[in-house]
Write a protein that holds these residues in place. Structure first.
Motif, short mmCIF file in Angstrom:
data_model
loop_
_atom_site.label_atom_id
_atom_site.label_comp_id
_atom_site.label_asym_id
_atom_site.label_seq_id
_atom_site.Cartn_x
_atom_site.Cartn_y
_atom_site.Cartn_z
N LYS A 109 54.93 13.35 -70.82
CA LYS A 109 54.95 12.79 -72.17
C LYS A 109 56.39 12.42 -72.50
CE LYS A 109 52.28 14.63 -75.20
NZ LYS A 109 51.72 15.58 -76.22
N ALA A 138 51.10 12.72 -62.12
CA ALA A 138 51.04 12.24 -63.51
C ALA A 138 52.03 11.09 -63.66
CB ALA A 138 51.36 13.36 -64.49
N TYR A 139 51.75 10.23 -64.63
CA TYR A 139 52.67 9.11 -64.86
C TYR A 139 52.68 8.77 -66.34
CZ TYR A 139 48.76 5.88 -65.45
OH TYR A 139 47.64 5.26 -65.91
N THR A 140 53.72 8.10 -66.76
CA THR A 140 53.81 7.57 -68.11
C THR A 140 54.67 6.32 -68.08
OG1 THR A 140 54.29 8.11 -70.42
CG2 THR A 140 55.85 8.91 -68.80
N GLN A 153 51.16 16.79 -66.47
CA GLN A 153 51.11 15.76 -67.51
C GLN A 153 52.52 15.42 -67.94
OE1 GLN A 153 49.62 16.92 -71.36
NE2 GLN A 153 48.68 14.94 -71.72
N LYS A 159 55.12 13.77 -58.90
CA LYS A 159 54.25 14.33 -57.87
C LYS A 159 54.81 15.67 -57.44
CE LYS A 159 52.23 12.21 -54.67
NZ LYS A 159 52.02 11.54 -53.38
N GLU A 173 41.60 7.52 -60.96
CA GLU A 173 43.03 7.80 -60.99
C GLU A 173 43.69 7.60 -59.63
OE1 GLU A 173 45.02 8.70 -63.74
OE2 GLU A 173 43.23 7.99 -64.78
N TYR A 232 52.76 21.48 -67.26
CA TYR A 232 52.33 21.75 -65.88
C TYR A 232 51.68 23.12 -65.78
CZ TYR A 232 56.49 24.71 -65.56
OH TYR A 232 57.43 25.70 -65.77
N ARG A 244 47.83 21.42 -62.47
CA ARG A 244 47.73 20.40 -63.51
C ARG A 244 49.12 19.86 -63.82
NH1 ARG A 244 43.87 23.72 -67.73
NH2 ARG A 244 42.08 23.99 -66.33
N SER A 246 47.95 16.56 -57.04
CA SER A 246 48.28 16.49 -58.45
C SER A 246 49.41 15.49 -58.70
CB SER A 246 48.69 17.89 -58.95
OG SER A 246 49.03 17.85 -60.31
#
Length: 821
Positions: A331, A432-434, A329, A423, A375, A348, A327, A430
């Motif tokens: 922020k 994630a982006y922001t 994420q 990545k 996604e 993570y 996982r 897996s």
């Protein structure tokens, strides 16, 4: 007609599945074609039961119980608002029953569905294939009709939704011996004295199922029932050390059934329990269970190795996949300063390192990205953008399969909007982006009574930005195309916009100052409201009746005063025509008077209450001919007898703790002043659980059904007094650390020798703590004064003052060493 023919033929041939199937089909058509279909369907099932024999009768009993249960689930709000009746108000129409009556009826039919278990255990589930939805392998776990009916009943008996008042001998799973191996559980003698308990009935059904499947050579059905029973007992047990005992029993059961593949199912439950414990890990508050996830994975690997083709291995693979799942994420702050290093938070799980990239984007790019699903399409879109910078970071992976967080460095970036993509370096899907925006500008907004004010400042030091350009794109009232207006800030960085005639909505703001540009939104600007300058005369009436309750046929006398207000000044309204109308409980006009206020602004009159018709809440309506006054005044009309005495409880002044013996004293006194002696007192004590206000700040809603603690009869003594004694029994299912308050609602019905009855109620509050303390002080305290006061108020749980000694400590907040953005 076709269904009727099938029904007749099925009954003649004694074909149980077809009898049931035809009744189901006729019920289906009744729901579509007939009024009061639910009542007709219930009655049809009752007729079918009366005309059938086992096993058809058992199946129909189970269906009937489920019909009642489904009706409750669809209409639970109605049943929760009904008080308990001693008997069924309508023995046929179940829609009028109270909750206790409905639950008892459901229980009766489920119990009836399990009668003659020996016969049901001989009926194979294949015999009822026409009315079943067959699932692959289900016959291994539900081989007989008895299994199907028992598990259907368990679905009801295991429900926590049972908001009925429980008796004083409420059944609780407080005996540790119930959490034991199956062969010992079968021999346990259950306490069935609490007729309202669904838990005790569930345990009884589990006993019957286990006793039946003990004889099987294939243990699949036996183990399935046993595990469900253990989980049910563990979930609802109120004794201490239940977690330790649950694990111990699972381990013993796994050893007892080894080396058969079904033993892996017990081991899988242990792994699931470890996983649940591991989920409670928190690096700041709970580090005890950090490695439980790893223990669960190791146990899953062992099950897969020992029994690779078993059901336990399949479950273990699924559990392991969830635990080892990666996982990620990101922020970050929405705005970052130009060309200054900053940080971004990475949450993570099961990652060792990351590749991070910064992509410079436009507003249009961000809008396209928001509209993409799933996604994977978003990842493809981002990777097609032009990369501005990339860097790597190492993550700390302890191998505990837990979620972790770390702040990683973001390199210096120039002015603009960016997407930060993370990545895994290792092979994984897996990501994630922001999105972030790099700018030194900040926008502040405020409002006055006539203006909307924007101010542009430097986000690093708060300096106003002179001659900055504000470009506003907006809609008027969420309608039509976007409009654009450009403003320039003054020396204080401020733009003042007078309220427009129409509301500005969906405002997007672009600010530019020198080489710096930034985007902000969404905002809105309210329209200008024109004040109504007209001076309006307003009227207010005051109506008084000679009493608040009347008998049918009695006269009602009233008097009223009419006031008028103009420019903030009030006076009586003279010579105003008004109508006063009497309405009954059905809002039907009974009588009307046409009156005019006198020199004192008052009116008076009378009505005769109708002798016939419904009693209840009547009302008088006063209506001004000018239309500026129209108000209602309510009163009661009842067939009542003037009471001769009253009863009440004395205030609760003592402090109590749980399990204390509690005595409340009441007294019955005649209105003439004499004591009511030798009167019969019927009482009941009901417990309701409450929590402190802070309990609900971070916990879910808790619902505990009321429980009857005591009931009985006594008589008043020579002084008209009576005493009610009971023990403050707590609810053992509630954690003591939550500081619950148990409200014991004591109700007494006093009946004198003439048969007149009056009731009174009081509440005794009891907890694991006996006192509450509150501190109050002024919000602002002058530190130079020496007489600042701090007030401490101590009371028992019943609100009475209790003296106490204690220590007061005053702490000074430690100011932060630096200001956060």
């Amino acid at each position: 007609a076709v269904v009727d023919k099938i029904t007749i033929k099925a009954k003649r041939e004694k074909n149980s599945p077809q009898i049931v199937k035809s009744l189901l089909y006729s019920s289906k058509y009744a729901l579509t074609l007939e009024e009061d279909a639910q009542l007709k369907i219930i009655n049809d099932f009752k007729d079918g039961i009366a005309q059938s024999e086992a096993p058809t009768k058992n199946v129909l009993e189970s269906y009937l119980a489920n019909l009642y249960w489904q009706y409750f689930q669809q209409n639970r709000y109605q049943f929760y608002n009904r008080t308990k009746a001693e008997t069924k108000i309508d023995t046929i129409d179940f829609r009028t029953w109270d909750l206790s009556t409905l639950f008892e009826e459901i229980n009766i039919h489920f119990q009836n569905s399990l009668t003659d278990p020996v016969l049901l255990q001989k009926v194979k589930v294949n015999d009822f294939k026409p009315i079943l939805q067959d699932q692959k392998g289900s016959k291994l776990y539900r081989p007989t009709l008895f299994d199907l009916l028992a598990h259907t009943a368990l679905a009801f008996y295991k429900t926590p939704e049972n908001n009925i008042t429980r008796p004083a001998n409420k059944f609780e799973i407080s005996n540790p011996d119930l959490l034991c191996e199956a062969n010992e559980f079968i021999e346990q003698e259950l306490d069935l004295s609490d007729k309202t308990s669904l838990q005790s009935k569930a345990l009884g059904v589990y006993q019957e199922l286990l006793r039946f499947h003990t004889k099987n050579t294939d243990l699949k059905a036996f183990v399935d029932v046993d595990i469900a029973r253990l989980k049910f007992v563990h979930q609802n047990a109120v004794f201490t050390e239940k977690d330790r005992q649950f694990l111990e029993v699972l381990k013993n059961a796994a050893e007892a059934t080894s080396p058969q593949p079904v033993s892996g199912l017990y081991s899988f439950e242990i792994a699931s329990y470890y996983n649940q414990e591991g989920n409670s890990y928190n690096p700041k508050t709970n580090t005890t269970n950090q490695w439980k996830q790893k223990e669960a994975v190791e146990l899953c690997d062992l099950i897969i190795k020992q029994f690779p083709k078993s059901n336990a291995a399949n479950k273990s693979r699924d559990l392991k996949a969830r635990i080892v799942e990666k996982r990620l994420q990101l922020k970050g702050e929405q705005f970052l300063p130009i060309n200054k290093p900053s940080r971004i938070l990475v949450n993570y799980k099961n990652h060792d390192s990351l590749n991070l990239s910064a992509f410079k984007v436009s507003n249009r790019d961000l809008q396209k990205l928001d509209k993409l699903h799933p996604e994977t399409k978003k990842l493809g879109f981002i990777q097609k953008l032009k990369m501005y910078k990339s860097w790597e970071t190492i993550l700390k992976n302890e191998g505990d399969f837990q979620n972790h967080s770390i702040e990683v460095l973001v390199p210096e970036l120039e002015n603009g909007q960016y997407i930060i993509l993370a990545k895994a370096k290792e092979k994984s899907n897996s990501f994630a982006y922001t999105s972030i925006q790099v700018t030194d500008l900040a926008l502040v907004e405020t409002r006055t009574q006539s203006q909307h004010i924007f101010q542009v400042i430097d986000r690093n030091n708060g300096k106003p930005m002179h001659k900055a350009s504000l470009k506003l794109s907006y809609q008027e009232n969420y309608d039509r195309a976007f409009l654009t207006k450009i403003f320039t800030t003054d020396s204080k960085g401020i733009v003042k916009i007078p309220f427009p005639k129409k509301r500005w909505t969906s405002i997007k703001t672009m600010i530019s100052s020198g080489d710096d540009a930034a985007y902000f939104g969404d905002y809105f600007i309210n329209p200008k409201y024109d004040k109504d300058e007209r001076n309006i005369v307003t009227y207010k009436s005051f109506l008084f009746t000679d009493r608040s309750i009347y008998r049918p046929g009695q006269p009602l006398y009233f008097k009223g005063i009419l006031m008028e207000t103009f420019e903030g000044k009030s006076k009586v309204a003279i010579n105003e025509s008004v109508f006063v109308t009497l309405y009954d409980v059905n809002r039907q006009k009974v009588s009307e008077l046409d009156l005019e206020t006198n020199d004192f602004g008052s009116i008076n009159g009378n009505f005769i209450i109708p002798i016939s018709g419904l009693t209840g809440e009547y009302y008088l309506e006063i209506y001004g001919v000018s239309g500026l006054v129209k108000e209602n005044y309510y009163f009661s009309v009842e067939e009542y007898k003037r009471p001769k005495f009253e009863t009440s409880f004395e205030p609760i002044t003592d402090s109590f703790k749980v399990n204390d013996s509690i005595v409340v004293t009441g007294k019955a006194t005649a209105y003439a002043g004499s004591n009511i002696t030798q009167a019969k007192v019927t009482y009941r004590v009901k417990r309701i659980v409450n929590f402190p206000r802070w309990y609900f700040w971070y916990r879910p809603y808790f619902n505990s059904p009321p429980q009857e603690i005591a009931h009985g009869e006594t008589i008043t003594d020579a002084s008209g007094k009576y005493q009610i004694k009971f023990k403050g029994i707590p609810d053992n299912t509630i954690d003591k650390a939550s500081l619950p308050i148990f409200n014991y609602e004591v109700t007494a019905d006093v009946t004198d020798i003439n048969g007149e009855t009056h009731s009174t109620t009081t509440t005794v509050r009891v907890g694991y703590h006996a006192m509450t303390a509150n501190i109050s002080i002024n919000e602002s305290v002058d530190k130079d004064k020496k007489d600042n006061k701090l007030t401490v108020n101590t009371k028992n749980l019943n609100g009475q003052f209790v003296p106490a000694k204690g220590v007061i400590r005053i702490f000074k907040y430690k100011a932060p060493s630096n200001v956060l953005r």
